[in-house]
Design a protein around this motif. Sequence first.
Motif, short mmCIF file in Angstrom:
data_model
loop_
_atom_site.label_atom_id
_atom_site.label_comp_id
_atom_site.label_asym_id
_atom_site.label_seq_id
_atom_site.Cartn_x
_atom_site.Cartn_y
_atom_site.Cartn_z
N ASP A 1 -40.75 27.06 -70.87
CA ASP A 1 -39.68 27.73 -71.07
C ASP A 1 -39.87 28.70 -72.63
O ASP A 1 -39.87 30.16 -72.69
CB ASP A 1 -38.86 27.17 -71.94
N LEU A 2 -41.20 28.07 -73.53
CA LEU A 2 -41.32 28.80 -74.32
C LEU A 2 -42.47 30.15 -74.26
O LEU A 2 -42.09 31.41 -75.03
CB LEU A 2 -42.58 27.89 -75.58
N ALA A 3 -42.84 29.95 -73.15
CA ALA A 3 -43.88 30.90 -72.46
C ALA A 3 -42.93 32.43 -72.19
O ALA A 3 -43.55 33.32 -72.29
CB ALA A 3 -45.26 30.32 -71.73
N SER A 4 -42.54 31.97 -71.09
CA SER A 4 -41.52 32.75 -70.62
C SER A 4 -40.18 33.16 -71.59
O SER A 4 -39.15 33.06 -71.50
CB SER A 4 -41.32 32.72 -69.40
N ALA A 5 -40.56 33.48 -72.41
CA ALA A 5 -39.65 33.98 -74.28
C ALA A 5 -37.98 35.17 -73.23
O ALA A 5 -37.65 34.85 -73.52
CB ALA A 5 -39.96 33.88 -75.29
N PHE A 6 -39.50 36.33 -72.77
CA PHE A 6 -38.71 37.18 -72.37
C PHE A 6 -38.73 37.64 -71.84
O PHE A 6 -37.92 38.81 -71.25
CB PHE A 6 -40.03 38.05 -73.12
N SER A 7 -38.44 36.60 -70.55
CA SER A 7 -37.08 36.48 -68.76
C SER A 7 -35.55 36.51 -69.60
O SER A 7 -35.02 37.81 -68.93
CB SER A 7 -37.65 35.35 -68.63
N THR A 8 -34.95 35.63 -70.29
CA THR A 8 -33.43 35.99 -70.60
C THR A 8 -33.48 35.30 -71.97
O THR A 8 -34.56 34.99 -72.64
CB THR A 8 -33.16 34.71 -69.83
N PRO A 9 -32.45 35.59 -72.13
CA PRO A 9 -32.14 35.99 -73.66
C PRO A 9 -31.90 34.49 -74.52
O PRO A 9 -32.04 34.14 -74.82
CB PRO A 9 -29.80 36.32 -74.25
N GLU A 10 -31.32 33.49 -73.91
CA GLU A 10 -31.69 32.46 -73.64
C GLU A 10 -32.90 31.57 -74.19
O GLU A 10 -32.81 30.80 -74.86
CB GLU A 10 -31.00 31.12 -72.59
N GLN A 11 -33.87 31.90 -73.06
CA GLN A 11 -35.03 31.78 -73.15
C GLN A 11 -35.85 32.13 -74.83
O GLN A 11 -36.41 31.41 -75.38
CB GLN A 11 -36.24 31.59 -72.61
N LEU A 12 -35.31 33.46 -75.00
CA LEU A 12 -35.93 34.00 -76.23
C LEU A 12 -35.26 33.40 -77.27
O LEU A 12 -35.89 32.30 -78.16
CB LEU A 12 -35.62 35.46 -76.59
N GLN A 13 -33.89 32.87 -77.28
CA GLN A 13 -33.24 32.69 -78.78
C GLN A 13 -33.97 30.63 -78.93
O GLN A 13 -34.03 30.48 -80.32
CB GLN A 13 -31.77 31.89 -77.72
N LEU A 14 -34.43 29.89 -77.50
CA LEU A 14 -34.71 28.95 -77.67
C LEU A 14 -36.41 29.11 -79.00
O LEU A 14 -36.32 28.09 -79.25
CB LEU A 14 -35.22 28.07 -76.08
N LEU A 15 -36.86 30.08 -78.67
CA LEU A 15 -38.71 30.30 -79.01
C LEU A 15 -38.00 30.25 -80.35
O LEU A 15 -39.08 30.19 -81.27
CB LEU A 15 -38.83 31.15 -78.75
N LEU A 16 -36.98 31.06 -81.03
CA LEU A 16 -36.89 32.04 -82.28
C LEU A 16 -36.21 30.31 -82.45
O LEU A 16 -36.16 30.55 -84.12
CB LEU A 16 -35.55 32.58 -82.03
N VAL A 17 -35.76 29.75 -82.37
CA VAL A 17 -34.93 28.59 -83.12
C VAL A 17 -36.23 27.66 -83.26
O VAL A 17 -36.48 26.67 -84.37
CB VAL A 17 -33.95 27.40 -82.38
#
Length: 1279
Positions: A198-214
């Motif tokens: 999930d963290l590696a594919s952070a730039f795929s969807t807004p939700e995964q990017l937000q997970l990385l940012l959190v």
Amino acid sequence: MSVEMVEELSVKTAQPVRPAGILQQNRVFLDFFWDFAKPDQEVRLKAVESLIQYLKTNNQADELEYTFKRLVDGLAHTREAARPGFSLALGQILSAFEDVSLQDILDRIKEKHNLQKVKKKLVRNAMFGNLFGVLALHQSGRLSKEPQVVLGCVQLLQSLSEHRQHLKDLPTKTMMDILNEIPEEVFEEVLLGALQTDLASAFSTPEQLQLLLVALQRFPQTLKPKKLKKLLGSSTIINADNIPKLTEVLKMAARSVKRECVLPAVVLDLLKLSLREDSFQLFWNKAIVDSMFKEQPGPTHYLSFRLLGSALPLLSIDQLKEVLSGEVMMHYGEHVVSAQKPDRFKLAPEMDVYVSDFLQNCQDSDKQLAVMVAFSSLTNQGYPVVPSVWKVVQHLQPAALQSYVEWLKTMFLQPQLNKLLDFSTRKQKDNQEAQKENSIFRLRKWIISRLSSIIDNHQVKKQEDLIMDVARFVFFHAFFSTKKPTKDIPETAGKLSVPLDDKTRGVLVNSFFGLLMSMHHLPLIEDSAEGAEAVNQKRALGVTADGTMWIYHLVQYSQVLLSQPKHVQSSQSFSAEQRQAWDSMLESVESLKKKAKKGQSAEWSAFQQLFLLVGMHLFKAPEELVDVLKDLQSCMDKAQEKKAKKKKKKQATEQEEEPEWVEVMVDILLSLLSQPSRHIRQVCRTVFSSICPHVTAAALTAILDVLDSEKDDEEDSAVVVTDEIDKTQKKSEEDEDDEDMEVDKSDESDDEDEDADGEAMEAEEEEEDDDDDDELDEEGEVDQNFRLELMKVLHQQNALAAEEDGSSDEDMDDEAMMELDKSLAALFSEQKKKAQAKKDEKTKIQKEKMLVRDFKIKVLDLIEVFVARQAGSPLVLGLVEPLLSIIDKGMSSDSHQQEQDFLRRAADIFRNQLCRSKVYCRTAGDRQGELHDLLDKLMTKTQKLSDSSVCLYYFSASLYVVKVLRGAPPAETKEEPTAAAIDLKFMGNVDVDRVSTLFRNALSSFMSRRKSPMTAQMFTDLFNRFPVLCVNLLDAAVQHITSGVREHQQGQACVLVLRAMQSREVQQLLSGDLWTELFVKVAGQLAKCLQAVGQTESKMVKEKVFKILELCQFLVKIVHLQKLTVDLEPLQTVLQSLTSVFTFKKTGKLEDTYWAVMKHFGVMKPKVEKTKPEKEADQQQAPKKKKGFLPETKKRKKRNKPVLEPAGHTATPTNKPEEAKGQAKKKKDKKTKQKRPADGAAASHPNPAKKSKTQSDIKPAKKKKKQKPKQKKEGGGQM
């Protein structure tokens, strides 16, 4: 109910745990689970608390086990409101019972809601069951203690995140909540591996990017730059290489919230990250400005605007200035202008909330000022896009507000268009001529309105110095200009880079007087010590902390300006006479101030206010108001003389001199009311209120003459109209300018639409002109003079001769034709000018009428004040006839809105404030004859009217006059009146015989005329208010029960007699033999009236009989109750004979009332036996019952089965051998029997074509029936 369900559940699942006997004994325990599913949140919360308390108290293992099973099952409840209830309960119980393993509960959730095992239709519920199960574990607060459970929850959420069509982004949000709770050690050891993908594919969807940012924000030590580089390929998230990827994610986020109209959390988190990574410039310029605005206006633009608003609290002053002067603000301005058109999305309200929240929570004055200046600098051809009454200014700190006002004043004096963030629409760019001058005017106009609105908004935290500073600034530039700067006048220090034109000065003048109005209603400033002390006192308006009026300070400032002609120059210099009037006004004000200090007199304060206001208006219209000031001065002098003479007790001289100043004062107020100023109108109202006790009959007559429509054409009133026309025209021109400004903002956004609209408008105008010309021609016969002139022109050119000879136009040469054309063109042009002149004259007359009506509405203020303040004065009686005349004429005049407002206002004053007032004239003893004559006149007029609504006002006036004549009863004058002390027979100065005769004649008129304007309610009011008159009129009313001209009048006579007899006062006045005698008369009249009733179905007759029966019911009841000696046998006989006229079998008000009367005679309503309907009746009703309810497909189906009809005929109740057949056969026979009438009806009209059509239509119906056999089996239907 719940116990039975539990038992069924136990039978189905067959689990050895949960002995049914224990659970059956405790219904309270099982009810908790029902409450979890209820939609009311309070009920659910209470059930959770009660269940936890119950489990702790009883401490039964089987009950706890049963609880967990029920709660896990309920997580996938079909009702949406129930899922949160069960989830909350599970979380709280896990928190209360820490010895229960979370892993065990997680395993139960996975097993119960396994997506692979559940039925297909229950998959969605199972998804929510898993999600709410994880939420329950999270709410328990114990996740961080069991790392393996955390891993299991995250893995379960990862599997759920694939089902976005049902769960959207809820699994990812839940993962973020879990990350925010667990410690860094658990994340590093347990979760990092699970979330690697999930963290590696952070730039795929807004939700995964937000997970990385959190995760970055929560665990910075674990996700170090090296780890980030391994995951993403770069040590930072925001860099030049990642900008394209981030842009795509931002666009996806913008589209995902298109309907919600909110800012996605991931975007704000990115902004915060850019500030932490010190890459804000890169993020803003590349990701937002360069990328988001390449898209067409829509979600990406709106996301950027929302991000701008949300970023305000996070940025430094330099960053604020840079962002608020860049491309995003420019695009925002274009959006605001283009969104002015209706049915377009407007983001401005959201931006207002962002700015308001920022200013409210920000304590830094510099930041506040930077934001206010930036938004005020965003202009469309000089005009700022934010409104001039922008309410966010109320949150500014005093220092920021002061600086903002200084910026506005500087920008007004020296408009620096190059420092503004100015933009133009495409259409505006095409018209560049005189753009700079127009932009400066638009900017200055907005600044003036902005300054005025700051003072007008009472929520703005402002000091008195700031208010005075703004007022002086606006006043100075409205009426003066600088010759030479001086320290005594700070306004002379500011130099105008562009001189003020007349248009700008006009705006300044109007704004100044609007500012005066605002200051007149300004409350005390609470910051000052005096203002703090005055909080507990009566709230003072329009004064400073020391009690001086704001307008007085401005008059003093005006005097300073006028006394320094070397330094300042007036735009409209005073003549010697005008200057003398100004100086005498100042002397009068000072004199009044001294008198007001000696004794607090509202009269002197009102005079002072009027002097000051007229003095300030002297700058606007000196020539018109000089005479008003002189008259005002003489009025005040005479009023002072009158007061001095009162002290010396020279009453004779006073009576001669008093009317002079009051009448002149009223004339002044009337002339001032013609000015188009709300401030003047309010001050005139205040002044008149203070001089009300001194108003004389002559002064009141002067006011009433203005309201008299018959005197509209007199010379004096024409002067008033002309004065106001000029001012109104000026005002309307300015209003048009204002509208033009708004049009420039709103309409220039869409060029193509506007061009099309403009062409359409021009075409419409041309059509209107043509239509007007046609109307002028069609209004009447052609003007004879025009016809003669036309004939003359045609004769001169020999055109008529050519027509008469039958020759063609070719006989005339070209020069003759040209001459004829010129002559005809000139003649028609002149005729068109005459027609236009007539039209203009008509428009002018219409405008004059509107102005007169508007003036009269203002004059009604004075009448309203007088009635409210002097309701006990004998002069009020002189208002009755004039107000009635206004109402009478208003009802018959045109239905123009303004005329209706005037009429409604006059009627309200008359009825609610005059007639219904508790205070009235009680000193009318010396005017008995005059008042009786007035009453006679009013009642005569009442009977002659045709309009019932006008008649009501005249009748109300008559009752008011009777009330004045009667005066106050003796008991009312005492402090503690008692019921016994009230003399019912007291009528004061009323000539009872004369007044009774008047009302008796009116009652006879009402009962004998077929179209009388009077109503029974009028006489009911009379009876209720004056019982003595009621007793005198009662005999006449009883006679009219039989002598009324129509059934309606006879019925109304019954109503009046009934209301009178029900009155307690009347019963007391007619006690003894008179009361019995009345009952005898009424009973005889009722018997006569009922005998005359013939057999009819007339609605009016039935209504009359109903009224008679109501009176009969009361009469018989009282006779039996009080045991009066009244012979009721004739009445009973007539009532019993009524059954031959009316059938009193059904229920209804007439029938119920009749049987209620007969019940008093011992006759009860006969009971109707319910009998079963016969077969014939059934057969008659059957077709009617089936008509409209029988589906067409079934009808056709039966027609297509003629074989069933014989079977249906044989299946009669007498045919017993058929009963031996099967049950299915019996049901089919019954159906056939029910539908026979419809079939018979259809078969009675044989039509071969129709029959073939129905036969062909029946086939697809059969096929359709066979297509769904499964549903019929499940529903238990027959095949």
